[in-house]
Write an enzyme that holds these catalytic residues in place. Structure first.
Site, short mmCIF file in Angstrom:
data_model
loop_
_atom_site.label_atom_id
_atom_site.label_comp_id
_atom_site.label_asym_id
_atom_site.label_seq_id
_atom_site.Cartn_x
_atom_site.Cartn_y
_atom_site.Cartn_z
N HIS A 67 8.17 -3.59 10.70
CA HIS A 67 7.32 -4.17 11.68
C HIS A 67 6.47 -5.44 11.64
O HIS A 67 6.31 -5.68 10.64
CB HIS A 67 6.42 -2.83 12.22
CG HIS A 67 5.43 -2.42 10.99
ND1 HIS A 67 4.23 -3.03 10.94
CD2 HIS A 67 5.61 -1.53 9.97
CE1 HIS A 67 3.67 -2.43 9.74
NE2 HIS A 67 4.41 -1.75 9.09
N ASP A 69 3.73 -5.92 13.39
CA ASP A 69 2.25 -5.96 13.89
C ASP A 69 1.55 -5.54 12.48
O ASP A 69 2.14 -4.79 11.61
CB ASP A 69 2.29 -5.04 14.80
CG ASP A 69 2.56 -3.50 14.48
OD1 ASP A 69 3.87 -3.29 14.21
OD2 ASP A 69 2.20 -2.47 14.80
N ASP A 98 1.73 -4.73 3.94
CA ASP A 98 2.15 -3.97 5.12
C ASP A 98 2.46 -4.66 6.35
O ASP A 98 1.42 -4.84 7.32
CB ASP A 98 1.11 -2.83 5.35
CG ASP A 98 1.53 -1.52 6.06
OD1 ASP A 98 2.71 -1.59 6.54
OD2 ASP A 98 0.65 -0.78 6.56
N GLU A 128 4.04 -0.50 15.37
CA GLU A 128 4.32 0.51 14.44
C GLU A 128 3.07 1.17 13.95
O GLU A 128 2.62 2.36 13.70
CB GLU A 128 4.89 0.06 13.04
CG GLU A 128 5.60 1.03 12.15
CD GLU A 128 4.35 1.71 11.04
OE1 GLU A 128 4.65 2.58 10.53
OE2 GLU A 128 3.59 0.92 11.10
N GLU A 129 1.95 0.01 14.08
CA GLU A 129 0.63 0.72 13.63
C GLU A 129 -0.13 1.26 14.58
O GLU A 129 -1.14 2.01 14.38
CB GLU A 129 -0.18 -0.78 13.05
CG GLU A 129 0.45 -1.49 12.00
CD GLU A 129 0.19 -0.52 10.55
OE1 GLU A 129 -0.15 0.59 10.53
OE2 GLU A 129 0.83 -1.03 9.60
N GLU A 157 9.00 -0.45 4.46
CA GLU A 157 7.48 -0.18 4.02
C GLU A 157 7.34 -0.01 2.55
O GLU A 157 8.34 0.05 1.86
CB GLU A 157 7.36 1.72 4.37
CG GLU A 157 7.49 1.76 5.87
CD GLU A 157 6.18 1.29 6.66
OE1 GLU A 157 5.20 0.86 6.01
OE2 GLU A 157 6.14 1.01 7.91
N HIS A 342 -3.92 -1.90 4.41
CA HIS A 342 -5.07 -1.72 5.50
C HIS A 342 -6.60 -2.20 4.72
O HIS A 342 -7.33 -1.80 5.35
CB HIS A 342 -5.18 -0.41 6.08
CG HIS A 342 -3.89 -0.33 6.79
ND1 HIS A 342 -3.77 1.05 7.61
CD2 HIS A 342 -2.73 -0.94 7.05
CE1 HIS A 342 -2.77 0.95 8.43
NE2 HIS A 342 -1.70 -0.08 7.96
#
Length: 367
Positions: A67, A69, A98, A128-129, A157, A342
Protein backbone atom coordinates in the site's frame (compact mmCIF):
# COMPACT_ATOMS: atom_id res chain seq x y z
CA UNK A 1 15.35 2.20 -19.56
CA UNK A 2 17.08 4.00 -16.68
CA UNK A 3 17.75 1.94 -13.57
CA UNK A 4 16.30 3.33 -10.35
CA UNK A 5 17.98 2.46 -7.06
CA UNK A 6 15.64 1.43 -4.22
CA UNK A 7 16.89 4.25 -1.99
CA UNK A 8 16.25 6.80 -4.72
CA UNK A 9 12.73 5.43 -5.16
CA UNK A 10 12.08 5.41 -1.42
CA UNK A 11 13.28 8.97 -1.00
CA UNK A 12 10.82 10.15 -3.65
CA UNK A 13 7.90 8.06 -2.36
CA UNK A 14 8.32 9.48 1.13
CA UNK A 15 7.79 13.01 -0.20
CA UNK A 16 4.24 12.23 -1.30
CA UNK A 17 1.70 13.12 1.40
CA UNK A 18 -0.31 10.02 0.59
CA UNK A 19 -2.63 10.00 3.58
CA UNK A 20 -5.45 7.48 3.06
CA UNK A 21 -6.95 7.37 0.44
CA UNK A 22 -5.01 10.08 -1.44
CA UNK A 23 -1.96 8.86 -3.35
CA UNK A 24 -0.85 12.52 -3.84
CA UNK A 25 0.72 11.64 -7.20
CA UNK A 26 2.74 8.65 -6.01
CA UNK A 27 1.18 6.35 -8.61
CA UNK A 28 2.22 8.69 -11.42
CA UNK A 29 5.80 8.48 -10.18
CA UNK A 30 5.68 4.67 -10.01
CA UNK A 31 4.10 4.52 -13.47
CA UNK A 32 7.01 6.52 -14.84
CA UNK A 33 9.49 3.96 -13.47
CA UNK A 34 7.51 0.91 -14.62
CA UNK A 35 6.61 2.34 -18.02
CA UNK A 36 7.30 -0.95 -19.81
CA UNK A 37 4.80 -2.82 -17.61
CA UNK A 38 1.12 -3.22 -18.45
CA UNK A 39 -0.78 -0.85 -16.16
CA UNK A 40 -4.30 -1.59 -14.91
CA UNK A 41 -6.12 1.08 -12.91
CA UNK A 42 -9.01 0.01 -10.70
CA UNK A 43 -10.52 3.05 -8.99
CA UNK A 44 -13.60 2.91 -6.80
CA UNK A 45 -15.17 5.30 -4.29
CA UNK A 46 -12.12 7.54 -4.18
CA UNK A 47 -9.67 4.66 -3.73
CA UNK A 48 -6.96 4.07 -6.31
CA UNK A 49 -5.63 0.60 -7.03
CA UNK A 50 -3.00 -0.03 -9.66
CA UNK A 51 -1.63 -3.29 -11.02
CA UNK A 52 1.65 -3.26 -12.94
CA UNK A 53 2.21 -6.52 -14.79
CA UNK A 54 4.65 -8.09 -17.22
CA UNK A 55 4.55 -11.59 -18.70
CA UNK A 56 7.83 -13.26 -19.61
CA UNK A 57 6.63 -16.82 -20.16
CA UNK A 58 3.86 -19.37 -19.55
CA UNK A 59 4.83 -20.21 -15.96
CA UNK A 60 3.52 -19.09 -12.58
CA UNK A 61 2.28 -15.62 -11.70
CA UNK A 62 3.95 -14.01 -8.66
CA UNK A 63 2.37 -10.86 -7.29
CA UNK A 64 4.15 -8.39 -5.02
CA UNK A 65 1.64 -6.34 -3.07
CA UNK A 66 1.55 -3.34 -0.79
CA UNK A 67 0.00 0.00 0.00
CA UNK A 68 1.12 3.51 -0.81
CA UNK A 69 -1.06 5.22 1.79
CA UNK A 70 0.09 6.26 5.25
CA UNK A 71 -1.54 7.37 8.49
CA UNK A 72 -1.51 11.02 9.53
CA UNK A 73 1.85 12.04 10.99
CA UNK A 74 0.54 13.79 14.08
CA UNK A 75 2.67 16.24 16.04
CA UNK A 76 6.00 16.07 17.82
CA UNK A 77 8.31 15.17 14.93
CA UNK A 78 11.94 16.32 15.02
CA UNK A 79 11.78 16.93 11.25
CA UNK A 80 9.18 17.36 8.51
CA UNK A 81 7.48 13.92 8.21
CA UNK A 82 7.16 14.37 4.43
CA UNK A 83 10.68 15.66 3.85
CA UNK A 84 12.78 12.52 4.35
CA UNK A 85 15.81 13.01 6.56
CA UNK A 86 18.77 10.63 6.28
CA UNK A 87 20.75 10.46 9.51
CA UNK A 88 23.02 7.87 11.14
CA UNK A 89 22.07 5.13 8.69
CA UNK A 90 18.31 5.73 8.91
CA UNK A 91 15.70 7.57 6.88
CA UNK A 92 13.09 9.43 8.92
CA UNK A 93 9.65 10.10 7.40
CA UNK A 94 6.04 9.01 7.67
CA UNK A 95 5.68 5.68 5.87
CA UNK A 96 9.36 4.78 6.13
CA UNK A 97 8.58 1.44 7.77
CA UNK A 98 4.89 1.12 6.93
CA UNK A 99 5.36 0.49 4.12
CA UNK A 100 7.02 2.63 1.48
CA UNK A 101 10.35 0.91 2.13
CA UNK A 102 8.93 -2.39 0.89
CA UNK A 103 7.12 -0.72 -2.01
CA UNK A 104 10.39 0.89 -3.12
CA UNK A 105 12.20 -2.45 -2.83
CA UNK A 106 9.48 -4.19 -4.82
CA UNK A 107 9.54 -1.57 -7.58
CA UNK A 108 13.31 -1.85 -7.83
CA UNK A 109 13.21 -5.65 -7.84
CA UNK A 110 10.49 -6.10 -10.48
CA UNK A 111 11.82 -3.33 -12.73
CA UNK A 112 15.10 -5.16 -13.11
CA UNK A 113 13.67 -8.55 -14.11
CA UNK A 114 15.03 -9.68 -17.47
CA UNK A 115 14.14 -13.35 -17.54
CA UNK A 116 11.36 -15.15 -15.72
CA UNK A 117 9.30 -18.09 -16.91
CA UNK A 118 5.98 -16.60 -15.91
CA UNK A 119 4.30 -13.34 -14.91
CA UNK A 120 5.48 -10.73 -12.42
CA UNK A 121 3.03 -8.18 -11.07
CA UNK A 122 2.90 -5.39 -8.51
CA UNK A 123 -0.46 -4.62 -6.86
CA UNK A 124 -0.65 -1.35 -4.94
CA UNK A 125 -3.54 0.36 -3.19
CA UNK A 126 -4.15 3.79 -1.66
CA UNK A 127 -6.42 2.40 1.06
CA UNK A 128 -4.95 -0.11 3.48
CA UNK A 129 -4.69 2.09 6.54
CA UNK A 130 -8.36 3.14 6.28
CA UNK A 131 -11.47 1.02 5.85
CA UNK A 132 -9.75 -0.99 3.08
CA UNK A 133 -13.15 -1.83 1.59
CA UNK A 134 -12.30 -0.75 -1.95
CA UNK A 135 -8.58 -1.46 -1.90
CA UNK A 136 -6.68 -4.70 -2.52
CA UNK A 137 -9.82 -6.82 -2.34
CA UNK A 138 -11.41 -4.81 -5.16
CA UNK A 139 -8.33 -5.30 -7.33
CA UNK A 140 -8.38 -9.05 -6.70
CA UNK A 141 -12.08 -9.22 -7.55
CA UNK A 142 -11.23 -7.57 -10.86
CA UNK A 143 -8.46 -10.08 -11.58
CA UNK A 144 -10.73 -12.97 -10.64
CA UNK A 145 -13.39 -11.76 -13.08
CA UNK A 146 -10.78 -12.03 -15.84
CA UNK A 147 -9.33 -15.33 -14.66
CA UNK A 148 -6.01 -13.62 -13.95
CA UNK A 149 -5.46 -14.13 -10.22
CA UNK A 150 -1.82 -14.71 -9.23
CA UNK A 151 -0.61 -18.12 -8.12
CA UNK A 152 1.51 -16.72 -5.29
CA UNK A 153 1.82 -13.39 -3.50
CA UNK A 154 4.28 -11.57 -1.28
CA UNK A 155 2.98 -8.69 0.83
CA UNK A 156 5.65 -6.26 2.01
CA UNK A 157 4.31 -5.47 5.48
CA UNK A 158 7.06 -4.79 8.05
CA UNK A 159 7.26 -8.20 9.71
CA UNK A 160 10.62 -8.30 11.47
CA UNK A 161 10.64 -7.88 15.25
CA UNK A 162 14.17 -7.32 16.55
CA UNK A 163 16.61 -8.36 13.82
CA UNK A 164 16.09 -7.94 10.09
CA UNK A 165 15.20 -11.34 8.67
CA UNK A 166 13.79 -12.84 11.86
CA UNK A 167 10.10 -13.14 10.88
CA UNK A 168 7.95 -14.19 7.94
CA UNK A 169 4.20 -13.96 8.42
CA UNK A 170 2.47 -17.05 7.05
CA UNK A 171 -1.00 -16.11 8.27
CA UNK A 172 -2.95 -13.67 10.39
CA UNK A 173 -5.46 -13.87 13.17
CA UNK A 174 -9.00 -12.79 12.45
CA UNK A 175 -10.69 -9.89 14.19
CA UNK A 176 -14.18 -9.97 15.69
CA UNK A 177 -15.65 -6.89 17.36
CA UNK A 178 -18.50 -7.15 19.83
CA UNK A 179 -20.82 -5.09 21.99
CA UNK A 180 -22.57 -6.72 24.94
CA UNK A 181 -25.37 -4.67 26.49
CA UNK A 182 -26.81 -5.76 29.82
CA UNK A 183 -30.31 -4.37 30.37
CA UNK A 184 -31.66 -3.38 33.79
CA UNK A 185 -34.24 -1.12 35.40
CA UNK A 186 -33.21 2.43 36.24
CA UNK A 187 -34.05 3.77 39.68
CA UNK A 188 -33.05 5.73 42.76
CA UNK A 189 -29.79 4.59 44.26
CA UNK A 190 -31.33 4.71 47.76
CA UNK A 191 -33.86 2.04 46.78
CA UNK A 192 -31.77 -0.75 45.23
CA UNK A 193 -34.52 -3.31 45.78
CA UNK A 194 -36.70 -1.41 43.31
CA UNK A 195 -33.99 -1.35 40.65
CA UNK A 196 -32.27 -3.92 38.49
CA UNK A 197 -28.68 -2.71 38.33
CA UNK A 198 -27.05 -3.93 35.10
CA UNK A 199 -23.58 -3.04 36.38
CA UNK A 200 -23.97 -5.52 39.23
CA UNK A 201 -25.19 -8.17 36.79
CA UNK A 202 -22.21 -7.56 34.52
CA UNK A 203 -19.76 -7.55 37.43
CA UNK A 204 -21.00 -10.85 38.84
CA UNK A 205 -19.64 -12.73 35.84
CA UNK A 206 -17.08 -10.27 34.53
CA UNK A 207 -14.04 -12.18 35.78
CA UNK A 208 -15.05 -15.06 33.53
CA UNK A 209 -15.77 -12.70 30.63
CA UNK A 210 -12.78 -10.37 30.41
CA UNK A 211 -9.62 -12.05 29.15
CA UNK A 212 -11.37 -15.34 28.38
CA UNK A 213 -9.40 -17.69 26.12
CA UNK A 214 -11.66 -19.49 23.67
CA UNK A 215 -8.98 -21.98 22.70
CA UNK A 216 -5.43 -22.96 23.58
CA UNK A 217 -3.91 -21.83 20.31
CA UNK A 218 -1.66 -24.05 18.21
CA UNK A 219 1.76 -24.05 16.57
CA UNK A 220 0.99 -20.90 14.59
CA UNK A 221 -1.72 -19.08 16.54
CA UNK A 222 -1.92 -17.68 20.04
CA UNK A 223 -5.13 -18.42 22.01
CA UNK A 224 -8.18 -16.45 20.91
CA UNK A 225 -8.61 -13.98 23.78
CA UNK A 226 -11.55 -11.72 24.59
CA UNK A 227 -10.13 -8.24 25.22
CA UNK A 228 -12.37 -5.56 26.74
CA UNK A 229 -11.79 -2.11 25.26
CA UNK A 230 -14.61 0.03 26.69
CA UNK A 231 -17.37 -0.03 29.34
CA UNK A 232 -20.17 2.56 29.46
CA UNK A 233 -23.28 2.98 31.55
CA UNK A 234 -25.20 5.47 33.63
CA UNK A 235 -25.56 9.25 33.49
CA UNK A 236 -22.49 10.16 35.56
CA UNK A 237 -24.62 11.07 38.56
CA UNK A 238 -24.48 9.50 42.02
CA UNK A 239 -28.16 9.01 42.78
CA UNK A 240 -29.48 7.12 39.73
CA UNK A 241 -28.71 3.52 38.81
CA UNK A 242 -28.26 2.93 35.07
CA UNK A 243 -30.82 1.33 32.80
CA UNK A 244 -28.12 -0.52 30.89
CA UNK A 245 -24.38 -0.99 30.64
CA UNK A 246 -22.45 -1.76 27.46
CA UNK A 247 -19.14 -3.52 27.05
CA UNK A 248 -17.15 -3.19 23.85
CA UNK A 249 -14.64 -5.94 23.15
CA UNK A 250 -12.46 -7.51 20.49
CA UNK A 251 -11.33 -11.06 19.86
CA UNK A 252 -8.29 -11.68 17.68
CA UNK A 253 -9.24 -15.20 16.76
CA UNK A 254 -7.24 -18.17 15.58
CA UNK A 255 -8.51 -20.72 13.09
CA UNK A 256 -9.86 -22.67 16.09
CA UNK A 257 -12.51 -20.09 17.08
CA UNK A 258 -15.23 -18.30 15.14
CA UNK A 259 -18.11 -15.90 15.86
CA UNK A 260 -20.47 -18.74 16.79
CA UNK A 261 -18.10 -19.87 19.53
CA UNK A 262 -18.09 -16.36 20.98
CA UNK A 263 -21.87 -16.09 20.75
CA UNK A 264 -22.39 -19.45 22.45
CA UNK A 265 -19.98 -18.59 25.26
CA UNK A 266 -21.70 -15.29 26.08
CA UNK A 267 -25.18 -16.79 25.75
CA UNK A 268 -24.24 -19.42 28.30
CA UNK A 269 -22.42 -17.04 30.66
CA UNK A 270 -25.28 -14.52 30.83
CA UNK A 271 -28.13 -16.94 30.13
CA UNK A 272 -30.21 -15.76 33.10
CA UNK A 273 -29.85 -12.07 32.20
CA UNK A 274 -31.56 -9.64 29.86
CA UNK A 275 -28.90 -8.73 27.32
CA UNK A 276 -28.27 -7.87 23.68
CA UNK A 277 -25.20 -8.99 21.77
CA UNK A 278 -23.84 -7.63 18.51
CA UNK A 279 -20.88 -9.27 16.80
CA UNK A 280 -19.11 -8.08 13.66
CA UNK A 281 -16.48 -10.13 11.87
CA UNK A 282 -13.91 -7.65 10.56
CA UNK A 283 -11.58 -10.26 9.14
CA UNK A 284 -11.15 -14.02 9.09
CA UNK A 285 -8.01 -15.88 10.16
CA UNK A 286 -5.92 -17.58 7.52
CA UNK A 287 -2.83 -19.76 7.38
CA UNK A 288 -0.59 -20.52 4.42
CA UNK A 289 0.96 -23.99 4.50
CA UNK A 290 4.56 -23.65 5.65
CA UNK A 291 5.53 -26.06 2.86
CA UNK A 292 4.01 -23.82 0.20
CA UNK A 293 6.51 -22.87 -2.48
CA UNK A 294 6.18 -19.15 -1.73
CA UNK A 295 6.95 -19.67 1.96
CA UNK A 296 9.91 -21.97 1.35
CA UNK A 297 11.46 -19.90 -1.43
CA UNK A 298 11.00 -16.66 0.49
CA UNK A 299 12.57 -18.23 3.58
CA UNK A 300 15.56 -19.37 1.54
CA UNK A 301 16.06 -15.89 0.09
CA UNK A 302 15.79 -14.27 3.52
CA UNK A 303 18.39 -16.65 4.98
CA UNK A 304 20.70 -16.20 2.00
CA UNK A 305 20.69 -12.39 2.04
CA UNK A 306 20.22 -11.57 5.74
CA UNK A 307 22.03 -14.52 7.28
CA UNK A 308 19.09 -14.99 9.65
CA UNK A 309 16.78 -18.01 9.78
CA UNK A 310 13.24 -16.58 9.94
CA UNK A 311 10.47 -17.96 12.11
CA UNK A 312 6.97 -18.36 10.70
CA UNK A 313 4.33 -16.51 12.70
CA UNK A 314 0.80 -15.11 12.51
CA UNK A 315 1.00 -12.40 15.17
CA UNK A 316 0.18 -8.72 14.95
CA UNK A 317 -2.80 -6.99 13.42
CA UNK A 318 -4.64 -7.66 10.20
CA UNK A 319 -3.20 -6.91 6.76
CA UNK A 320 -4.20 -7.08 3.12
CA UNK A 321 -2.63 -10.53 2.93
CA UNK A 322 -5.99 -11.83 4.16
CA UNK A 323 -7.58 -10.85 0.86
CA UNK A 324 -5.16 -12.98 -1.14
CA UNK A 325 -6.02 -15.90 1.14
CA UNK A 326 -9.71 -15.19 0.58
CA UNK A 327 -9.10 -15.70 -3.15
CA UNK A 328 -7.13 -18.92 -2.48
CA UNK A 329 -3.77 -17.39 -3.37
CA UNK A 330 -0.82 -18.70 -1.33
CA UNK A 331 0.59 -15.63 0.39
CA UNK A 332 3.47 -14.77 2.70
CA UNK A 333 4.56 -11.45 4.20
CA UNK A 334 8.04 -10.09 4.67
CA UNK A 335 9.43 -6.60 5.22
CA UNK A 336 11.61 -4.45 7.45
CA UNK A 337 11.72 -4.19 11.27
CA UNK A 338 8.46 -2.86 12.73
CA UNK A 339 9.55 -0.98 15.86
CA UNK A 340 8.31 2.46 14.74
CA UNK A 341 4.99 1.72 13.02
CA UNK A 342 2.67 4.76 13.02
CA UNK A 343 5.00 6.43 15.52
CA UNK A 344 6.46 9.92 15.75
CA UNK A 345 9.87 9.99 14.04
CA UNK A 346 9.12 6.81 12.08
CA UNK A 347 12.31 5.56 10.49
CA UNK A 348 13.84 2.71 8.53
CA UNK A 349 17.40 1.45 8.24
CA UNK A 350 19.05 2.12 4.87
CA UNK A 351 20.79 -1.24 5.14
CA UNK A 352 17.47 -3.03 5.65
CA UNK A 353 15.96 -1.45 2.55
CA UNK A 354 18.93 -2.49 0.45
CA UNK A 355 18.82 -6.04 1.79
CA UNK A 356 15.06 -6.24 1.32
CA UNK A 357 15.51 -5.32 -2.34
CA UNK A 358 18.08 -8.09 -2.75
CA UNK A 359 15.74 -10.59 -1.08
CA UNK A 360 12.90 -9.77 -3.47
CA UNK A 361 15.29 -10.00 -6.43
CA UNK A 362 16.65 -13.34 -5.24
CA UNK A 363 13.13 -14.69 -4.75
CA UNK A 364 12.25 -13.88 -8.36
CA UNK A 365 15.50 -15.27 -9.75
CA UNK A 366 15.21 -18.57 -7.89
CA UNK A 367 11.48 -19.20 -7.90
Amino acid sequence: MRHFDSMEILNELLKFQSITPDDDGAFNYISMILNDFEEINIDKNGVKNVIFRKTFGPGVHICFAGHIDVVKPGIGWDSDPFDPLQKDGFIYARGAQDMKSAVASMICAVSGVQNFNGTISLLLTSDEEGDAVFGTREALKFLQSRGELPDFAVVGEPTCETVFGDTIKVGRRGSINGILRINGIQGHVAYPNKCVNPVHILASKFANFAGHDFDNGNDFFEPSKLVVVDIRGGMQVCNVTPSDVSVMFNVRNSNLTDANDIKNFINDLYKDCDFDLNLKVSSNPFLTDKNSKIVQKLSQSVQKISGVCPVFTTGGGTSDARYFAEFNVDVAEFGVINDRLHAVNERVSVNEVQKLTEIYKDLIENF
